[in-house]
Scaffold this active site. Structure first.
Site, mmCIF file in Angstrom:
data_model
loop_
_atom_site.group_PDB
_atom_site.id
_atom_site.type_symbol
_atom_site.label_atom_id
_atom_site.label_comp_id
_atom_site.label_asym_id
_atom_site.label_seq_id
_atom_site.Cartn_x
_atom_site.Cartn_y
_atom_site.Cartn_z
ATOM 1 N N SER A 133 0.823 -1.207 0.000
ATOM 2 C CA SER A 133 0.000 0.000 0.000
ATOM 3 C C SER A 133 0.857 1.256 0.000
ATOM 4 C CB SER A 133 -0.902 0.002 1.244
ATOM 5 O OG SER A 133 -1.472 1.266 1.464
ATOM 6 N N TYR A 146 -1.432 -1.066 10.351
ATOM 7 C CA TYR A 146 -1.597 -1.346 8.923
ATOM 8 C C TYR A 146 -0.323 -0.967 8.169
ATOM 9 C CZ TYR A 146 -3.438 -1.285 4.173
ATOM 10 O OH TYR A 146 -3.636 -1.515 2.828
#
Length: 244
Positions: A133, A146
């Site tokens: 990401s 995350y």
């Protein structure tokens, strides 16, 4: 001739879009997901011999069982796409054990477990693709687990690439940007969503002003990625959304 492709987290979102796009090219998709009914529905839609296997990538026992099933039906895996992930904002001070474990086990350990089980079923020319990401380089708040789990995945991917070079197995880190589709939703409590948005605004990150691509648009690149010429390697890819 079509390839045998394992996609984790294939019941929704990017995993589902990738599976649809690659099946359209005549490939056989092996769809892994925690909710068997979801991946079974996708497999039924795809055809081409595609099938679903229940798998929680954060559980080593579940991953072992899933790949044992895969090995019985598909002795050779051409491509593994480690897509499954959890995406939930929370502060470290407020984090529950379950939230921490889910982020670390699914986003970081999961691709490791799946790669470990897939490698013995691979051959020269096979390919592992790990989905990361763009958030790891942005000033997000409430996303420490995350971001750090994805950063760990990127370092793992870089090392695995070197480890598997002698075997002729390619490894790619695919860093994706912000994306969604008409079915996208989250189950965050409204108060968490508000704090996430306002906290990121204070950090200089207006998520509502940032461009968003669709899962289907991102998936369009995958036929090219899995069919690279034998003398070409793409160890790192970064794809970003842009305003139309």
């Amino acid at each position: 001739m079509g390839k045998s492709i394992v996609v984790t987290g294939a019941g929704k979102g990017l995993g589902k879009a990738i599976a649809r796009r690659l099946a359209a090219e005549g490939n056989t998709l092996i769809l892994l997901g925690r909710t068997l009914s979801k991946v079974e529905a996708v497999a039924s839609e795809l055809g081409h011999g595609s099938y679903a296997v229940e798998c929680d990538v954060g559980s080593p026992a579940s991953v072992r069982a899933a790949f044992a099933t895969v090995a019985e039906k598909t002795p050779v895996i051409d491509v593994l796409i480690n897509n499954a992930g959890v995406y939930e904002p929370f502060t470290v001070a407020e984090a529950t054990d379950a939230q921490i474990e889910a982020a670390v086990q699914t986003n970081y350990a999961g691709p490791i477990y799946c790669s470990r089980e897939a490698i013995p079923l691979m051959r020269k020319g096979s390919h592992i693709i790990n989905i990361s990401s763009e958030s790891i380089n942005l000033p997000f708040v409430m996303f420490s687990l995350y971001q750090s789990s994805k950063a760990g995945l990127e370092r793992f991917t870089e090392t695995l690439c070197q480890e598997l070079k002698p075997e002729g197995i390619a490894v790619t880190m695919f860093r994706a940007g912000q994306m969604m589709d008409e079915d996208s939703s989250n189950n965050w409590p409204p108060e968490i969503g508000r704090r996430f948005h306002e906290g990121n605004l204070r950090a200089g990150l207006d998520l509502r002003a940032r461009p968003i691509s669709s899962f289907g648009s991102v998936a369009e690149f995958f036929p090219t990625l899995i069919n690279l010429p034998a003398d070409v390697s793409l160890p790192i890819i970064q794809m970003e959304a842009r305003h139309r």
